[in-house]
Scaffold this motif. Structure first.
Motif, PDB file in Angstrom:
ATOM      1  N   LEU A  23       0.832  -1.199   0.000  1.00  0.00           N
ATOM      2  CA  LEU A  23       0.000   0.000   0.000  1.00  0.00           C
ATOM      3  C   LEU A  23       0.870   1.254   0.000  1.00  0.00           C
ATOM      4  CD1 LEU A  23      -2.764   1.392   0.202  1.00  0.00           C
ATOM      5  CD2 LEU A  23      -2.659   1.057   2.688  1.00  0.00           C
ATOM      6  N   GLY A  24       1.933   1.245   0.797  1.00  0.00           N
ATOM      7  CA  GLY A  24       2.831   2.393   0.842  1.00  0.00           C
ATOM      8  C   GLY A  24       3.479   2.664  -0.498  1.00  0.00           C
ATOM      9  N   GLU A  25       3.916   1.603  -1.180  1.00  0.00           N
ATOM     10  CA  GLU A  25       4.555   1.780  -2.482  1.00  0.00           C
ATOM     11  C   GLU A  25       3.553   2.302  -3.512  1.00  0.00           C
ATOM     12  OE1 GLU A  25       7.950  -0.434  -5.120  1.00  0.00           O
ATOM     13  OE2 GLU A  25       6.472  -1.719  -4.120  1.00  0.00           O
ATOM     14  N   LEU A  26       2.323   1.810  -3.475  1.00  0.00           N
ATOM     15  CA  LEU A  26       1.278   2.311  -4.366  1.00  0.00           C
ATOM     16  C   LEU A  26       1.072   3.814  -4.167  1.00  0.00           C
ATOM     17  CD1 LEU A  26      -1.271   2.049  -6.238  1.00  0.00           C
ATOM     18  CD2 LEU A  26      -2.548   1.603  -4.118  1.00  0.00           C
ATOM     19  N   LEU A  27       0.977   4.253  -2.912  1.00  0.00           N
ATOM     20  CA  LEU A  27       0.737   5.670  -2.637  1.00  0.00           C
ATOM     21  C   LEU A  27       1.936   6.524  -3.029  1.00  0.00           C
ATOM     22  CD1 LEU A  27      -1.162   5.403   0.770  1.00  0.00           C
ATOM     23  CD2 LEU A  27      -2.089   5.616  -1.542  1.00  0.00           C
ATOM     24  N   GLY A  72       0.444  11.705   4.023  1.00  0.00           N
ATOM     25  CA  GLY A  72       1.578  12.569   4.326  1.00  0.00           C
ATOM     26  C   GLY A  72       1.570  13.043   5.759  1.00  0.00           C
ATOM     27  N   ARG A  73       0.407  13.379   6.264  1.00  0.00           N
ATOM     28  CA  ARG A  73       0.279  13.833   7.661  1.00  0.00           C
ATOM     29  C   ARG A  73       0.620  12.702   8.630  1.00  0.00           C
ATOM     30  NH1 ARG A  73      -5.567  15.701   8.251  1.00  0.00           N
ATOM     31  NH2 ARG A  73      -4.855  16.138  10.395  1.00  0.00           N
ATOM     32  N   ILE A  74       0.174  11.493   8.310  1.00  0.00           N
ATOM     33  CA  ILE A  74       0.480  10.337   9.158  1.00  0.00           C
ATOM     34  C   ILE A  74       1.984  10.093   9.180  1.00  0.00           C
ATOM     35  CG2 ILE A  74       0.262   7.823   9.370  1.00  0.00           C
ATOM     36  CD1 ILE A  74      -2.587   8.144   8.205  1.00  0.00           C
ATOM     37  N   ARG A 113       4.335  12.151   8.694  1.00  0.00           N
ATOM     38  CA  ARG A 113       5.036  13.232   9.406  1.00  0.00           C
ATOM     39  C   ARG A 113       4.785  13.207  10.904  1.00  0.00           C
ATOM     40  NH1 ARG A 113       3.300  15.943   4.700  1.00  0.00           N
ATOM     41  NH2 ARG A 113       1.477  16.814   5.789  1.00  0.00           N
ATOM     42  N   GLY A 114       3.963  12.247  11.358  1.00  0.00           N
ATOM     43  CA  GLY A 114       3.728  12.099  12.793  1.00  0.00           C
ATOM     44  C   GLY A 114       2.612  12.956  13.347  1.00  0.00           C
ATOM     45  N   GLU A 115       1.782  13.555  12.478  1.00  0.00           N
ATOM     46  CA  GLU A 115       0.699  14.407  12.952  1.00  0.00           C
ATOM     47  C   GLU A 115      -0.419  13.583  13.574  1.00  0.00           C
ATOM     48  OE1 GLU A 115      -0.732  17.178  10.041  1.00  0.00           O
ATOM     49  OE2 GLU A 115       1.285  17.545   9.237  1.00  0.00           O
ATOM     50  N   LYS A 116      -1.130  14.185  14.484  1.00  0.00           N
ATOM     51  CA  LYS A 116      -2.276  13.531  15.116  1.00  0.00           C
ATOM     52  C   LYS A 116      -3.451  13.540  14.149  1.00  0.00           C
ATOM     53  CE  LYS A 116      -5.069  13.486  19.333  1.00  0.00           C
ATOM     54  NZ  LYS A 116      -5.315  14.143  20.647  1.00  0.00           N
ATOM     55  N   ILE A 117      -4.100  12.399  13.982  1.00  0.00           N
ATOM     56  CA  ILE A 117      -5.208  12.263  13.048  1.00  0.00           C
ATOM     57  C   ILE A 117      -6.463  11.802  13.798  1.00  0.00           C
ATOM     58  CG2 ILE A 117      -6.048  11.125  10.955  1.00  0.00           C
ATOM     59  CD1 ILE A 117      -3.609  12.862  10.436  1.00  0.00           C
ATOM     60  N   ASP A 118      -7.551  12.546  13.632  1.00  0.00           N
ATOM     61  CA  ASP A 118      -8.849  12.131  14.181  1.00  0.00           C
ATOM     62  C   ASP A 118      -9.626  11.458  13.053  1.00  0.00           C
ATOM     63  OD1 ASP A 118     -11.340  11.776  15.275  1.00  0.00           O
ATOM     64  OD2 ASP A 118     -11.497  13.798  16.121  1.00  0.00           O
ATOM     65  N   ILE A 119      -9.682  10.151  13.084  1.00  0.00           N
ATOM     66  CA  ILE A 119     -10.288   9.394  11.997  1.00  0.00           C
ATOM     67  C   ILE A 119     -11.765   9.748  11.812  1.00  0.00           C
ATOM     68  CG2 ILE A 119     -10.954   7.384  13.392  1.00  0.00           C
ATOM     69  CD1 ILE A 119      -9.427   7.305   9.855  1.00  0.00           C
ATOM     70  N   GLU A 120     -12.427  10.177  12.887  1.00  0.00           N
ATOM     71  CA  GLU A 120     -13.848  10.506  12.800  1.00  0.00           C
ATOM     72  C   GLU A 120     -14.104  11.780  12.000  1.00  0.00           C
ATOM     73  OE1 GLU A 120     -15.952   8.451  13.753  1.00  0.00           O
ATOM     74  OE2 GLU A 120     -14.855   7.144  15.129  1.00  0.00           O
ATOM     75  N   LYS A 121     -13.084  12.618  11.866  1.00  0.00           N
ATOM     76  CA  LYS A 121     -13.268  13.904  11.182  1.00  0.00           C
ATOM     77  C   LYS A 121     -12.863  13.864   9.717  1.00  0.00           C
ATOM     78  CE  LYS A 121     -12.829  16.756  15.330  1.00  0.00           C
ATOM     79  NZ  LYS A 121     -12.084  17.865  15.977  1.00  0.00           N
ATOM     80  N   LEU A 126      -8.383   2.333   4.276  1.00  0.00           N
ATOM     81  CA  LEU A 126      -6.972   2.442   3.880  1.00  0.00           C
ATOM     82  C   LEU A 126      -6.238   3.438   4.773  1.00  0.00           C
ATOM     83  CD1 LEU A 126      -7.281   2.413  -0.026  1.00  0.00           C
ATOM     84  CD2 LEU A 126      -6.993   0.489   1.547  1.00  0.00           C
ATOM     85  N   ILE A 127      -6.915   4.518   5.151  1.00  0.00           N
ATOM     86  CA  ILE A 127      -6.313   5.481   6.083  1.00  0.00           C
ATOM     87  C   ILE A 127      -6.096   4.837   7.442  1.00  0.00           C
ATOM     88  CG2 ILE A 127      -6.756   7.618   7.355  1.00  0.00           C
ATOM     89  CD1 ILE A 127      -8.203   8.635   4.800  1.00  0.00           C
ATOM     90  N   ILE A 128      -7.067   4.054   7.897  1.00  0.00           N
ATOM     91  CA  ILE A 128      -6.925   3.358   9.175  1.00  0.00           C
ATOM     92  C   ILE A 128      -5.724   2.412   9.137  1.00  0.00           C
ATOM     93  CG2 ILE A 128      -8.006   1.627  10.687  1.00  0.00           C
ATOM     94  CD1 ILE A 128     -10.707   2.946  10.007  1.00  0.00           C
ATOM     95  N   LEU A 129      -5.547   1.726   8.015  1.00  0.00           N
ATOM     96  CA  LEU A 129      -4.399   0.819   7.879  1.00  0.00           C
ATOM     97  C   LEU A 129      -3.083   1.586   7.983  1.00  0.00           C
ATOM     98  CD1 LEU A 129      -5.683  -1.436   4.962  1.00  0.00           C
ATOM     99  CD2 LEU A 129      -5.367  -2.120   7.350  1.00  0.00           C
ATOM    100  N   LEU A 130      -3.018   2.776   7.393  1.00  0.00           N
ATOM    101  CA  LEU A 130      -1.808   3.589   7.484  1.00  0.00           C
ATOM    102  C   LEU A 130      -1.547   4.018   8.930  1.00  0.00           C
ATOM    103  CD1 LEU A 130      -2.312   5.832   4.321  1.00  0.00           C
ATOM    104  CD2 LEU A 130      -0.769   3.869   4.549  1.00  0.00           C
ATOM    105  N   LEU A 131      -2.601   4.338   9.644  1.00  0.00           N
ATOM    106  CA  LEU A 131      -2.457   4.701  11.061  1.00  0.00           C
ATOM    107  C   LEU A 131      -1.993   3.497  11.889  1.00  0.00           C
ATOM    108  CD1 LEU A 131      -5.611   6.944  11.521  1.00  0.00           C
ATOM    109  CD2 LEU A 131      -3.245   7.663  11.934  1.00  0.00           C
TER     110      LEU A 131
END
Length: 330
Positions: free
Chosen positions: A61-65, A251-253, A255-263, A273-278
């Protein structure tokens, strides 16, 4: 060789290499090789291995992105594949990186957009080709040049087929990642064109298994045949707005940024896919077990659970090593 899933295809490939392959030597070591091979994946959504040996969802997934972002930066891809930097000439970029070649060929041609526009104008065209390997790649020495020569898209009977031509392919490491990325791209283009996903064909000049990977290939064969469970189908409609959100959050993930998946305002397919990256990020951090467990509960598809279990085992090892280090330090 034609199979319905990646695992079945890999079983056939490794078995054929062991029985029919010939020994060759190259700059990267000795290998067993087959020349002029055509592989077919009848269901491109069955692009993920379900095995312990090759179930590499997160790096694929990382290589695809990395490709979809148009980047060839080492820092990006090393986050997912730590050894990728060995292919860099300058320690900063990968000369043969596919992203710029797909989206900024010769500095400004968006080959993928051109192919989509061509297929929208004339669906029967035989000119819908993306070129990755270039004759100029042989003019001077580079640590890495593209193994992929072309990607050719065909629309026939309202189905999008993809035929990829490779000059060279590492059967153990490269092949599974290539099939994942290219079939995913195939599905993106199919959704963009509002047609169904057809078959995927993968033609290789030199398909090889390095001697150092033989034991792992045998382990894969010994695992036996896996259940054929494809990825969920990509939602209908234009996928590009969701891809833009996915790339931005990735990119935010990273870079270590905090991510609120609900928003995050994106459909469940893309949010998974975003959850998998987290999960990938948290699984590399001692003490991340609770966060991984929480994120896992937010997935809409259970197909990803076995891959998360593999990462949880990595997390347990990280935590164990940290506790041992702190104990010895005390």
């Amino acid at each position: 060789m034609s199979e319905s899933s990646l695992d079945d295809l890999l079983q056939t490939v490794f078995t054929r290499l062991f029985s029919k392959g010939r020994s060759v030597s190259s700059t990267r070591g000795k290998s067993t090789e087959l020349i002029g091979v055509l592989l077919e994946l009848k269901n491109p959504l069955s692009r993920l291995s379900r095995s312990e040996t090759k179930g590499k969802l997160f790096s694929a997934l990382g290589e695809l992105l990395w490709y979809l972002s148009g980047s060839n930066e080492v820092d990006f891809i090393e986050y997912y594949l730590p050894r990728y930097g060995e292919n860099s000439d300058d320690g900063k970029t990968i000369y043969g990186g596919y992203g710029p070649r797909i989206f900024r060929h010769r500095g400004h041609y968006d080959q993928l957009a051109n192919v989509i526009e061509l297929l929208e104008r004339k669906s029967s065209t035989r000119r819908a080709v993306i070129q990755l390997f270039d004759g100029e790649d042989l003019f001077e020495h580079h640590t890495d040049i593209p193994c992929t020569c072309t990607l050719q898209f065909f629309v026939r009977q309202e189905m999008l087929h993809l035929h990829v031509n490779m000059r060279s392919n590492d059967a153990f490491r490269g092949l599974p990642h290539d099939i994942f990325a290219f079939t995913f791209l195939q599905e993106i283009v199919a959704r963009t064109l509002k047609v169904k996903v057809g078959t995927y064909k993968h033609s290789v000049g030199s398909l090889h298994l390095y001697d150092v990977e033989e034991t792992k290939a045998v382990s894969f064969i010994d695992e036996g045949f896996q259940s054929n469970i494809p990825m969920p189908p990509m939602p209908t409609g234009d996928p590009w707005p969701s891809i833009e959100v996915l790339l931005n959050v990735e990119g935010r993930i990273r870079r270590g940024e905090k991510i609120d998946i609900e928003k995050i305002d994106v459909g469940s397919y893309w949010k998974d896919l975003i959850i998998l990256l987290l999960i990938f990020r948290e699984s590399k951090t001692a003490g991340g077990a609770q966060v991984v467990s929480y994120l896992k509960s937010k997935l809409s598809s259970e197909i990803y659970v076995p891959y998360i279990a593999m990462r949880e085992r990595v997390l347990k090892e990280v935590t164990k090593q940290r506790e041992l280090f702190e104990k010895e330090g005390a």
